[in-house]
Design a protein around this motif. Structure first.
Motif, mmCIF file in Angstrom:
data_model
loop_
_atom_site.group_PDB
_atom_site.id
_atom_site.type_symbol
_atom_site.label_atom_id
_atom_site.label_comp_id
_atom_site.label_asym_id
_atom_site.label_seq_id
_atom_site.Cartn_x
_atom_site.Cartn_y
_atom_site.Cartn_z
ATOM 1 N N THR A 152 0.714 -1.135 -0.020
ATOM 2 C CA THR A 152 0.094 0.017 0.117
ATOM 3 C C THR A 152 0.946 1.313 -0.079
ATOM 4 O O THR A 152 0.280 2.305 -0.112
ATOM 5 N N ASP A 153 2.092 1.242 0.200
ATOM 6 C CA ASP A 153 3.123 2.355 0.057
ATOM 7 C C ASP A 153 3.537 2.539 -1.481
ATOM 8 O O ASP A 153 3.373 3.621 -1.799
ATOM 9 N N CYS A 154 4.271 1.636 -1.942
ATOM 10 C CA CYS A 154 4.890 1.790 -3.088
ATOM 11 C C CYS A 154 4.063 1.211 -4.423
ATOM 12 O O CYS A 154 4.290 1.387 -5.512
ATOM 13 N N LEU A 155 2.874 0.369 -4.072
ATOM 14 C CA LEU A 155 1.805 -0.043 -4.938
ATOM 15 C C LEU A 155 2.452 -1.235 -5.902
ATOM 16 O O LEU A 155 2.071 -1.531 -6.856
ATOM 17 N N ARG A 156 3.670 -1.670 -5.472
ATOM 18 C CA ARG A 156 4.201 -2.824 -6.303
ATOM 19 C C ARG A 156 3.711 -4.104 -5.531
ATOM 20 O O ARG A 156 3.372 -4.308 -4.416
ATOM 21 N N THR A 157 3.505 -5.170 -6.599
ATOM 22 C CA THR A 157 2.945 -6.342 -5.980
ATOM 23 C C THR A 157 4.146 -7.225 -5.831
ATOM 24 O O THR A 157 4.883 -7.322 -6.744
ATOM 25 N N PHE A 158 4.189 -8.319 -4.887
ATOM 26 C CA PHE A 158 5.247 -9.092 -4.802
ATOM 27 C C PHE A 158 4.552 -10.555 -4.122
ATOM 28 O O PHE A 158 3.563 -10.632 -3.381
ATOM 29 N N PRO A 159 5.508 -11.640 -4.502
ATOM 30 C CA PRO A 159 4.824 -13.078 -3.944
ATOM 31 C C PRO A 159 4.915 -13.309 -2.670
ATOM 32 O O PRO A 159 6.105 -12.673 -1.972
ATOM 33 N N VAL A 160 4.249 -13.994 -1.909
ATOM 34 C CA VAL A 160 4.262 -14.374 -0.441
ATOM 35 C C VAL A 160 4.085 -15.935 -0.667
ATOM 36 O O VAL A 160 3.084 -16.354 -0.985
ATOM 37 N N SER A 161 5.118 -16.764 -0.185
ATOM 38 C CA SER A 161 4.921 -18.204 -0.048
ATOM 39 C C SER A 161 3.611 -18.727 0.635
ATOM 40 O O SER A 161 3.739 -18.324 1.692
ATOM 41 N N LEU A 162 3.152 -19.584 0.148
ATOM 42 C CA LEU A 162 2.076 -20.509 0.813
ATOM 43 C C LEU A 162 2.809 -21.773 1.540
ATOM 44 O O LEU A 162 3.795 -22.069 0.623
ATOM 45 N N PRO A 163 2.183 -22.499 2.144
ATOM 46 C CA PRO A 163 0.707 -22.327 2.716
ATOM 47 C C PRO A 163 0.849 -21.286 3.923
ATOM 48 O O PRO A 163 1.893 -21.089 4.647
ATOM 49 N N LEU A 164 -0.343 -20.645 4.384
ATOM 50 C CA LEU A 164 -0.220 -19.602 5.392
ATOM 51 C C LEU A 164 -1.461 -19.946 6.390
ATOM 52 O O LEU A 164 -2.543 -20.197 5.655
ATOM 53 N N ALA A 165 -1.356 -20.003 7.681
ATOM 54 C CA ALA A 165 -2.476 -20.159 8.419
ATOM 55 C C ALA A 165 -3.544 -19.272 8.320
ATOM 56 O O ALA A 165 -3.182 -18.097 8.128
ATOM 57 N N PRO A 166 -4.881 -19.461 8.665
ATOM 58 C CA PRO A 166 -5.729 -18.211 8.824
ATOM 59 C C PRO A 166 -5.264 -17.372 9.847
ATOM 60 O O PRO A 166 -4.962 -17.738 10.700
ATOM 61 N N GLY A 167 -5.697 -16.208 9.713
ATOM 62 C CA GLY A 167 -5.117 -15.154 10.568
ATOM 63 C C GLY A 167 -4.583 -13.978 9.946
ATOM 64 O O GLY A 167 -4.559 -13.758 8.786
ATOM 65 N N THR A 168 -3.847 -13.095 10.677
ATOM 66 C CA THR A 168 -3.289 -11.934 10.380
ATOM 67 C C THR A 168 -1.691 -12.204 10.279
ATOM 68 O O THR A 168 -1.283 -12.919 10.910
ATOM 69 N N HIS A 169 -1.364 -11.557 8.991
ATOM 70 C CA HIS A 169 0.187 -11.918 8.689
ATOM 71 C C HIS A 169 0.747 -10.546 8.564
ATOM 72 O O HIS A 169 0.205 -9.842 7.833
ATOM 73 N N THR A 170 2.079 -10.337 8.690
ATOM 74 C CA THR A 170 2.839 -9.094 8.356
ATOM 75 C C THR A 170 4.063 -9.625 7.343
ATOM 76 O O THR A 170 4.902 -10.711 8.031
ATOM 77 N N VAL A 171 4.372 -9.150 6.523
ATOM 78 C CA VAL A 171 5.453 -9.208 5.812
ATOM 79 C C VAL A 171 6.018 -7.834 5.192
ATOM 80 O O VAL A 171 5.448 -6.928 5.321
ATOM 81 N N ALA A 172 7.282 -7.888 4.871
ATOM 82 C CA ALA A 172 7.993 -6.738 4.529
ATOM 83 C C ALA A 172 7.930 -6.584 3.093
ATOM 84 O O ALA A 172 8.046 -7.553 2.438
ATOM 85 N N CYS A 173 7.621 -5.476 2.423
ATOM 86 C CA CYS A 173 7.591 -5.238 0.936
ATOM 87 C C CYS A 173 8.901 -5.699 0.336
ATOM 88 O O CYS A 173 9.867 -5.282 0.984
ATOM 89 N N ASP A 174 8.867 -6.627 -0.895
ATOM 90 C CA ASP A 174 10.128 -6.864 -1.511
ATOM 91 C C ASP A 174 10.691 -5.727 -2.179
ATOM 92 O O ASP A 174 12.037 -5.754 -2.283
ATOM 93 N N PHE A 175 9.991 -4.558 -2.239
ATOM 94 C CA PHE A 175 10.734 -3.388 -2.961
ATOM 95 C C PHE A 175 11.081 -2.204 -1.964
ATOM 96 O O PHE A 175 12.320 -1.678 -1.911
ATOM 97 N N CYS A 176 10.077 -1.979 -1.001
ATOM 98 C CA CYS A 176 10.648 -0.639 -0.353
ATOM 99 C C CYS A 176 10.553 -1.024 1.185
ATOM 100 O O CYS A 176 10.768 -0.153 2.135
#
Length: 184
Positions: A152-176
């Motif tokens: 939501t800051d730089c508007l770039r799209t990046f992949p996040v590997s699955l599987p992920l459990a249901p719930g809230t997750h936080t990742v660092a943007c690959d770009f910014c």
């Protein structure tokens, strides 16, 4: 001397709707750029900011709900009109981040022109304080081993590997490297 031409970004996966919509808006003096999904719409926003965004809600790849949440977060001053055949004016979901809604096939061009003019004349929406959580939309079921997250800051799209459990997750943007929070 010709008057300033307002720019409209029209985002719709139906090529006919885009072509006809662009022709109708151009006949009224608007400069129109079309995009066929939310990702293409975000790329268009990087090139040049429009004065108004008109977006369909149901599109492949990145739909209008996702696209409009990013637009409202990053560019709150840009007026947004949602147009969809999936909802009527009586059952529009509250989660649509738009200033106006039109049901496809249920409005006349003069109504759209009037709404655009009123949105352009209205006060510019102030940029809100940066919230601690931002809505980021991701597909809930894909056949791939990753999901696509849009920063939501730089508007770039990046992949996040699955599987992920249901719930809230936080990742660092690959770009910014901004923190992006999303929920599954």
């Amino acid at each position: 001397m010709s008057p300033f031409r307002y720019r409209v970004l029209m985002v719709d996966d139906d090529e006919v709707v885009c072509k006809v919509g662009a022709a109708v808006l151009q006949s009224q003096g608007y400069e129109v750029l079309c995009a066929n999904d939310g990702f293409t719409g975000l790329a268009a926003l990087k090139q040049s900011l429009p004065d108004v965004v008109i977006s369909d809600l149901q599109m492949p790849k990145m739909g209008g709900f996702e696209f409009l949440s990013v637009v409202r977060k990053r560019f709150p001053q840009i007026p947004v009109i949602a147009i969809s055949g999936e909802f009527t004016s009586h059952d529009v979901p509250e989660s649509i981040l738009a200033d106006a809604f039109f049901q496809k096939g249920q409005y006349a061009p003069p109504e759209l022109f009037e709404k655009i003019a009123s949105l352009l004349e209205g006060p510019i929406r102030a940029r809100p304080e940066k919230p601690s959580k931002a809505a980021v939309w991701i597909p809930s079921a894909t056949g791939d081993n990753y999901i696509a997250v849009t920063c939501t800051d730089c508007l770039r799209t990046f992949p996040v590997s699955l599987p992920l459990a249901p719930g809230t997750h936080t990742v660092a943007c690959d770009f910014c490297f901004s923190e992006v929070m999303f929920q599954i």
